[in-house]
Design an enzyme around this catalytic site. Structure first.
Site, short mmCIF file in Angstrom:
data_model
loop_
_atom_site.label_atom_id
_atom_site.label_comp_id
_atom_site.label_asym_id
_atom_site.label_seq_id
_atom_site.Cartn_x
_atom_site.Cartn_y
_atom_site.Cartn_z
N GLY A 253 -7.25 5.42 -7.39
CA GLY A 253 -7.62 7.21 -7.04
C GLY A 253 -9.02 7.26 -7.94
O GLY A 253 -9.90 7.80 -6.83
N ASP B 223 -6.60 3.39 -10.79
CA ASP B 223 -7.87 2.87 -10.12
C ASP B 223 -8.24 2.91 -8.71
O ASP B 223 -9.35 2.99 -8.79
CB ASP B 223 -7.31 1.47 -11.05
CG ASP B 223 -7.39 0.52 -12.57
OD1 ASP B 223 -7.89 1.50 -13.24
OD2 ASP B 223 -7.29 -0.26 -12.20
N GLN C 245 -32.31 24.32 -5.93
CA GLN C 245 -32.93 24.02 -7.94
C GLN C 245 -34.31 23.74 -6.38
O GLN C 245 -35.42 24.90 -5.93
CB GLN C 245 -33.84 23.31 -8.30
CG GLN C 245 -35.16 23.16 -8.90
CD GLN C 245 -35.02 24.37 -10.44
OE1 GLN C 245 -33.72 24.85 -10.21
NE2 GLN C 245 -36.34 25.50 -10.64
N ILE C 246 -34.00 22.62 -5.72
CA ILE C 246 -35.14 23.19 -3.53
C ILE C 246 -35.75 23.95 -2.83
O ILE C 246 -36.12 25.01 -2.16
CB ILE C 246 -34.99 21.11 -2.96
CG1 ILE C 246 -35.68 20.09 -3.99
CG2 ILE C 246 -36.10 21.30 -1.66
CD1 ILE C 246 -34.87 18.95 -3.98
N GLU D 55 -9.09 12.83 -13.00
CA GLU D 55 -8.88 11.91 -12.83
C GLU D 55 -10.23 10.30 -13.59
O GLU D 55 -10.03 9.34 -13.64
CB GLU D 55 -8.76 10.63 -11.28
CG GLU D 55 -8.15 11.32 -10.60
CD GLU D 55 -7.67 11.11 -9.04
OE1 GLU D 55 -7.86 9.78 -9.03
OE2 GLU D 55 -7.21 11.64 -8.25
N GLY D 56 -10.04 11.12 -14.73
CA GLY D 56 -10.52 10.51 -16.38
C GLY D 56 -11.76 10.69 -16.03
O GLY D 56 -12.67 10.69 -15.27
N THR D 57 -11.98 11.53 -17.50
CA THR D 57 -13.33 12.20 -17.22
C THR D 57 -14.48 10.62 -17.56
O THR D 57 -14.45 9.79 -17.48
CB THR D 57 -14.00 12.65 -19.19
OG1 THR D 57 -13.92 11.76 -20.24
CG2 THR D 57 -12.57 14.43 -19.04
N GLU E 124 -16.84 10.24 -19.69
CA GLU E 124 -16.76 10.08 -21.02
C GLU E 124 -15.67 8.39 -21.21
O GLU E 124 -15.44 7.58 -21.38
CB GLU E 124 -16.25 10.15 -22.76
CG GLU E 124 -17.55 11.84 -22.53
CD GLU E 124 -17.69 12.50 -21.49
OE1 GLU E 124 -16.71 13.30 -20.44
OE2 GLU E 124 -18.60 13.37 -20.99
N THR F 56 -2.85 18.87 -9.53
CA THR F 56 -3.46 18.77 -7.74
C THR F 56 -2.30 18.62 -7.11
O THR F 56 -1.68 18.21 -7.19
CB THR F 56 -5.29 17.88 -8.26
OG1 THR F 56 -5.95 17.39 -9.14
CG2 THR F 56 -5.10 18.02 -6.07
N1 CAA Z 1 -4.48 -1.19 -14.78
C1 CAA Z 1 -3.62 -1.45 -15.55
N2 CAA Z 1 -3.49 -1.38 -17.05
C2 CAA Z 1 -3.74 -0.90 -17.52
C3 CAA Z 1 -4.91 -0.29 -17.21
C4 CAA Z 1 -5.74 -0.52 -15.66
N3 CAA Z 1 -6.28 -0.27 -15.71
N4 CAA Z 1 -5.52 0.11 -17.94
C5 CAA Z 1 -4.65 -0.55 -19.35
N5 CAA Z 1 -3.60 -0.65 -19.20
C6 CAA Z 1 -2.39 -1.51 -19.78
C7 CAA Z 1 -3.05 -2.63 -21.01
O1 CAA Z 1 -3.85 -3.46 -20.41
C8 CAA Z 1 -2.10 -1.71 -22.21
O2 CAA Z 1 -0.66 -2.67 -21.80
P1 CAA Z 1 0.28 -3.15 -23.01
O3 CAA Z 1 0.52 -2.66 -23.70
O4 CAA Z 1 0.77 -4.39 -22.57
O5 CAA Z 1 -1.24 -4.16 -24.01
C9 CAA Z 1 -1.42 -0.89 -22.16
O6 CAA Z 1 -1.40 0.22 -20.50
C10 CAA Z 1 -2.60 0.55 -22.80
O7 CAA Z 1 -3.67 0.22 -22.67
P2 CAA Z 1 -4.90 0.90 -23.58
O8 CAA Z 1 -4.05 0.52 -24.77
O9 CAA Z 1 -5.92 0.87 -22.91
O10 CAA Z 1 -4.26 2.19 -23.13
P3 CAA Z 1 -4.93 3.63 -24.33
O11 CAA Z 1 -4.22 4.24 -25.06
O12 CAA Z 1 -6.57 3.23 -25.40
O13 CAA Z 1 -5.92 4.59 -23.26
C11 CAA Z 1 -7.44 4.95 -21.91
C12 CAA Z 1 -6.69 3.96 -22.11
C13 CAA Z 1 -8.62 4.34 -20.95
C14 CAA Z 1 -7.95 6.23 -22.35
C15 CAA Z 1 -6.40 5.81 -20.31
O14 CAA Z 1 -5.45 6.41 -21.22
C16 CAA Z 1 -7.07 6.62 -19.25
O15 CAA Z 1 -6.79 6.27 -18.86
N6 CAA Z 1 -6.83 8.00 -19.78
C17 CAA Z 1 -7.42 8.81 -18.64
C18 CAA Z 1 -6.35 9.53 -18.12
C19 CAA Z 1 -6.77 10.13 -16.53
O16 CAA Z 1 -7.57 9.82 -15.79
N7 CAA Z 1 -6.00 11.19 -16.73
C20 CAA Z 1 -6.44 11.97 -15.24
C21 CAA Z 1 -5.25 12.53 -14.47
S1 CAA Z 1 -4.60 12.79 -13.06
C22 CAA Z 1 -5.69 14.71 -12.74
O17 CAA Z 1 -7.17 14.52 -13.27
C23 CAA Z 1 -5.01 15.66 -12.32
C24 CAA Z 1 -4.67 15.32 -10.77
O18 CAA Z 1 -3.73 15.33 -10.45
C25 CAA Z 1 -6.08 14.21 -9.41
#
Ligand code: CAA
Length: 388
Positions: A245, A243, A343-344, A370-372, A374, A161
């Site tokens: 964002g 978080d 619709q309205i 910024e995260g779907t 889901e 973006t």
């Molecule tokens: N704050 C701090 N740390 C966090 C955290 C958070 N919110 N969420 C996870 N972590 C940490 C965990 O504590 C863990 O730490 P350790 O390695 O020390 O244990 C580490 O990160 C890994 O966490 P998970 O095992 O939970 O990771 P995961 O691979 O299962 O993924 C997820 C978690 C929630 C699915 C994450 O990958 C996610 O949010 N995915 C979506 C990504 C996203 O939002 N993308 C959009 C990009 S921006 C955009 O849209 C375009 C733009 O330009 C605006």
């Protein structure tokens, strides 16, 4: 706007009113033009910067308005109510870019890279997603290899973006791929350097004035002093910044829902069918009642998330689930409310003569970026089940 019964401070009311006046007087008249042409609205963005809207929570010493998160969400709602594209640019500058450097950067990085963005002179971006790494952000392939006092970066990022116009961006790349997410490092990138190559601007369903593109890094040399945080801290930085964002995206969803709702109420009072205003029919009344209820519930969740983020400045506690619940509920509300508003309005809702169809198209992105929805449900469920 009603909202939770909180006494807003003088500053919070002021920034909300400033944003509202600017949005209604300067953005509403041009929003359809920028949607139609897909041009980047550089002039209105520059003016928003001058009003303090590009670095609302940034300290004054770095060019910001030095306000709190509640002030940020109030202003974001007002801008989004006029145009989601403008609010998208504002959101990336404020919460993904400035917040990331303020939280994890050095004093020199803040001075050099936050000040021009917070004042609206330059544009910031955030680059995590890759063609084959979206929701599973930890699987990124972009690589940064240390060579003396530089990192040499190679890779391909997508859906950036503000990418086509950004002056600086926060990039995430693997420094130690064998460590998976623990091998991710964050960097501050200057986009006018060799090896930074922009791809074509994405043609999109909505938020068409918010420019989005792919970016290729071809032996881009990033000085070590532009590393954000330590090696291996990148994934946590990415998640922490998201978080913040997500609260901004929730607020833009609320803004567009509110715009659609107000238009629907006005139309329900004016438009007649079968000899009376359509608002006299229970079918329409129930839609309006549900729209209003969902909007107010979304606002409560957003304000709760904003206050949780404020608290975390003192306690250090994460506000991850509060942010995800706000984004999930507000974005689904935006989609639901804009669809009902179309619709309205019947045929007029489908016509480009009114902004309803734009609200509907723009609302959809809030359930995706910024995260779907889901991913928000996954984050909330992990919190509920103690799987953090
Ligand atoms: N704050 C701090 N740390 C966090 C955290 C958070 N919110 N969420 C996870 N972590 C940490 C965990 O504590 C863990 O730490 P350790 O390695 O020390 O244990 C580490 O990160 C890994 O966490 P998970 O095992 O939970 O990771 P995961 O691979 O299962 O993924 C997820 C978690 C929630 C699915 C994450 O990958 C996610 O949010 N995915 C979506 C990504 C996203 O939002 N993308 C959009 C990009 S921006 C955009 O849209 C375009 C733009 O330009 C605006």
């Amino acid at each position: 706007m009603t909202g939770p019964n909180l006494d807003l401070t003088e500053e919070q009311r002021m920034i909300r009113d400033t944003a509202r006046d600017f949005a209604q007087n300067e953005i509403v008249p041009v929003a359809a033009h920028f949607d139609e042409t897909g041009e980047f609205p550089r002039e209105t963005i520059r003016k928003m910067g001058a009003l303090g809207l590009m670095g609302i929570e940034v300290p004054e010493e770095y060019g910001g308005a030095a306000l709190d998160t509640l002030a940020y969400v109030l202003a974001m709602e007002e801008i989004a109510k006029a145009d989601v594209s403008h609010s998208t640019i504002m959101s990336v500058n404020n919460s993904l870019y400035c917040h990331g450097i303020l939280k994890f950067g050095t004093a020199e990085q803040k001075k050099k890279y936050v000040t021009p963005i917070a004042s609206g002179q330059k544009i910031g971006a955030y680059s995590l997603t890759e063609p084959m790494s979206g929701s599973d952000a930890g699987t990124m392939k972009s690589r940064a290899v240390r060579e003396g006092d530089c990192y040499v970066i190679n890779g391909r990022k997508s859906w950036v973006t503000s990418g086509p116009v950004a002056d600086y961006l926060i990039l995430f790349a693997m420094t130690q791929p064998e460590l998976k997410h623990k091998g991710v490092t964050a960097f501050i990138i200057e986009t006018d350097q060799p090896g930074f190559i922009r791809g074509k601007t994405e043609p999109k369903l909505g938020i068409r004035a918010s420019a989005t593109c792919e970016i290729v890094y071809d032996n881009y040399r990033c000085p070590v002093e532009n590393r954000l945080g330590q090696e291996g801290e990148g994934f946590k930085i990415a998640m922490t910044v998201l978080d913040a964002g997500r609260i901004g995206i929730a607020s833009q969803a609320l803004g567009v829902a509110e715009a659609a709702f107000e238009a629907a109420v006005k139309y329900a009072k004016e438009r007649e069918a079968f000899g009376q205003a359509i608002g006299q029919f229970q079918g329409i009344q129930w839609m309006l009642a549900d729209m209003k209820t969902r909007i107010e519930a979304a606002r409560w969740l957003i304000w709760n998330a904003a206050l949780s983020k404020e608290r975390s400045k003192h306690t250090g506690e994460r506000y991850t689930e509060a942010a995800s619940m706000a984004k999930l509920f507000a974005s689904e509300t935006a989609m639901w409310v804009t669809e009902k508003a179309v619709q309205i309005h019947g045929g007029m809702g489908y016509s480009k003569e009114l902004p309803l169809e734009r609200y509907f198209r723009d609302a959809k992105i809030t359930e995706i970026y910024e995260g779907t929805s889901e991913i928000q449900r996954l984050v909330i469920a992990r919190g509920v089940l103690g799987m953090k």
